[in-house]
Write a protein that holds these residues in place. Structure first.
Motif, mmCIF file in Angstrom:
data_model
loop_
_atom_site.group_PDB
_atom_site.id
_atom_site.type_symbol
_atom_site.label_atom_id
_atom_site.label_comp_id
_atom_site.label_asym_id
_atom_site.label_seq_id
_atom_site.Cartn_x
_atom_site.Cartn_y
_atom_site.Cartn_z
ATOM 1 N N PRO A 36 27.189 59.066 15.388
ATOM 2 C CA PRO A 36 26.491 58.423 16.501
ATOM 3 C C PRO A 36 25.073 58.952 16.673
ATOM 4 O O PRO A 36 24.704 60.007 16.148
ATOM 5 C CB PRO A 36 27.354 58.790 17.707
ATOM 6 C CG PRO A 36 27.970 60.098 17.323
ATOM 7 C CD PRO A 36 28.222 60.009 15.842
ATOM 8 N N GLY A 37 24.292 58.207 17.432
ATOM 9 C CA GLY A 37 23.000 58.683 17.908
ATOM 10 C C GLY A 37 23.096 58.890 19.406
ATOM 11 O O GLY A 37 24.139 58.668 20.021
ATOM 12 N N GLY A 122 22.778 51.398 15.513
ATOM 13 C CA GLY A 122 22.607 49.955 15.343
ATOM 14 C C GLY A 122 21.467 49.437 16.190
ATOM 15 O O GLY A 122 20.728 50.193 16.828
ATOM 16 N N ASN A 123 21.317 48.126 16.190
ATOM 17 C CA ASN A 123 20.285 47.457 16.971
ATOM 18 C C ASN A 123 20.880 46.920 18.274
ATOM 19 O O ASN A 123 21.947 46.302 18.262
ATOM 20 C CB ASN A 123 19.671 46.317 16.160
ATOM 21 C CG ASN A 123 18.926 46.823 14.937
ATOM 22 O OD1 ASN A 123 18.100 47.723 15.029
ATOM 23 N ND2 ASN A 123 19.221 46.246 13.770
ATOM 24 N N TYR A 124 20.166 47.133 19.367
ATOM 25 C CA TYR A 124 20.626 46.723 20.691
ATOM 26 C C TYR A 124 19.606 45.770 21.318
ATOM 27 O O TYR A 124 18.429 45.751 20.935
ATOM 28 C CB TYR A 124 20.845 47.942 21.580
ATOM 29 C CG TYR A 124 21.997 48.815 21.137
ATOM 30 C CD1 TYR A 124 23.253 48.704 21.734
ATOM 31 C CD2 TYR A 124 21.841 49.747 20.109
ATOM 32 C CE1 TYR A 124 24.314 49.497 21.331
ATOM 33 C CE2 TYR A 124 22.898 50.540 19.699
ATOM 34 C CZ TYR A 124 24.136 50.417 20.310
ATOM 35 O OH TYR A 124 25.185 51.196 19.907
ATOM 36 N N VAL A 163 19.239 52.531 17.625
ATOM 37 C CA VAL A 163 19.787 53.884 17.681
ATOM 38 C C VAL A 163 20.184 54.273 16.271
ATOM 39 O O VAL A 163 20.923 53.537 15.603
ATOM 40 C CB VAL A 163 20.999 53.964 18.632
ATOM 41 C CG1 VAL A 163 21.610 55.370 18.586
ATOM 42 C CG2 VAL A 163 20.597 53.616 20.061
ATOM 43 N N ALA A 164 19.678 55.401 15.790
ATOM 44 C CA ALA A 164 19.958 55.860 14.426
ATOM 45 C C ALA A 164 20.900 57.061 14.457
ATOM 46 O O ALA A 164 20.989 57.785 15.462
ATOM 47 C CB ALA A 164 18.654 56.228 13.723
ATOM 48 N N THR A 168 17.681 60.477 18.516
ATOM 49 C CA THR A 168 17.669 60.156 19.937
ATOM 50 C C THR A 168 16.705 59.010 20.211
ATOM 51 O O THR A 168 15.570 59.026 19.735
ATOM 52 C CB THR A 168 17.254 61.382 20.779
ATOM 53 O OG1 THR A 168 18.214 62.427 20.587
ATOM 54 C CG2 THR A 168 17.183 61.031 22.265
ATOM 55 N N THR A 169 17.174 58.040 20.968
ATOM 56 C CA THR A 169 16.330 56.956 21.456
ATOM 57 C C THR A 169 16.202 57.108 22.962
ATOM 58 O O THR A 169 17.205 57.242 23.663
ATOM 59 C CB THR A 169 16.949 55.582 21.130
ATOM 60 O OG1 THR A 169 17.071 55.447 19.711
ATOM 61 C CG2 THR A 169 16.079 54.447 21.671
#
Length: 202
Positions: A36-37, A122-124, A163-164, A168-169
Motif C-alpha cells: 500500500p501507499g 492506483g489512480n483515484y 497513490v504509489a 505518500t500522497t
C-alpha cells in the motif's frame, strides 16, 4: 552394478529434473499483492478569510476563538470503488475528529491532518468525508451553527490523484470558515465552502 541398473537410475534422474523444471516454469496465475501507499488529507482554513459580521459588528479572528467542527467517515474513490480512510496509520477504525478550524499558529490558520491512512496503490478520482459544525465562538459571541436543512453531512470533492506503493500522497483541502457561515432568520448555517488546492507526492 549392471548397465541396466545404471540406465534405470539415469531415467529416474532425468524424470526428476524434468519434473523440477516443469514446476519452476509453471505459471500459477497468482501474483504477489502490491504494497500500500499512504494517503494524507490536510484541512486548513483560507488565511485570507478572517472576519465575519455578527449582528452589526465586524469581528476579526483572534487566538482565543474557536470554530468547532467534526470530521468523520473518510473515503477515497476510484470511480465506484473506494478505500476507507482512518484518522492515522495506527488506527484500525473510523473515528470522529473534533477540530477548531480557526485555530491559529504562527499568525495563520493551523493545518490539521484529518486522515492519514494506508490505501491500495492506483489512480483515484475523488475524496469524500463528513464535515459538520456546532459552535462558533468569536469575540464575546457563542453562536450555534448547523448544516442547512436536508443537506448531507458528507461532502464529495472531485480530484484526480495517484497513490504509489510505499509512497505518500498528500491532498490539501481549503475551507473558507467565515464565508461558510450564513445567517437565515434566527439561525446560522454552515454552507461548507471547500476546495482541493494542492496535491503533493513524497
Amino acid at each position: 552394478m549392471t548397465n541396466k541398473n545404471y540406465q534405470h537410475i539415469f531415467y529416474i534422474i532425468v524424470l526428476a529434473l524434468s519434473l523440477v523444471a516443469f514446476i519452476v516454469s509453471c505459471d500459477t496465475g497468482v501474483q504477489s499483492s502490491p504494497k500500500p501507499g499512504i494517503l494524507r488529507i490536510v484541512l486548513q482554513s483560507n488565511p485570507t478569510d478572517t472576519s465575519i459580521i455578527i449582528i452589526n459588528d465586524t469581528l476579526t479572528v483572534s487566538d482565543g476563538d474557536n470554530f468547532r467542527t467534526t470530521v468523520f467517515q473518510g473515503k477515497a474513490y476510484s470511480d465506484s470503488v473506494f478505500a476507507i480512510l482512518y484518522p492515522s496509520i495506527n488506527s484500525y477504525r473510523q473515528e470522529d475528529k473534533v477540530i477548531n478550524v480557526i485555530e491559529r499558529e504562527n499568525n495563520t490558520y493551523k493545518p490539521h491532518i484529518i486522515f492519514e491512512s494506508y490505501v491500495p496503490p492506483g489512480n483515484y478520482t475523488s475524496i469524500v468525508f463528513g464535515l459538520t459544525a456546532d459552535l462558533l465562538h468569536i469575540g464575546i459571541f457563542d453562536i450555534p451553527v448547523e448544516l442547512p436543512p436536508n443537506e448531507s453531512k458528507l461532502v464529495a470533492l472531485p480530484v484526480n490523484f495517484e497513490v504509489a506503493e510505499n509512497k505518500t500522497t498528500e491532498i490539501k483541502v481549503q475551507l473558507n470558515p467565515f464565508k461558510s457561515v450564513q445567517r437565515f432568520r434566527d439561525s446560522y448555517y454552515f454552507n461548507r465552502q471547500l476546495e482541493v488546492v494542492e496535491v503533493k507526492y513524497f
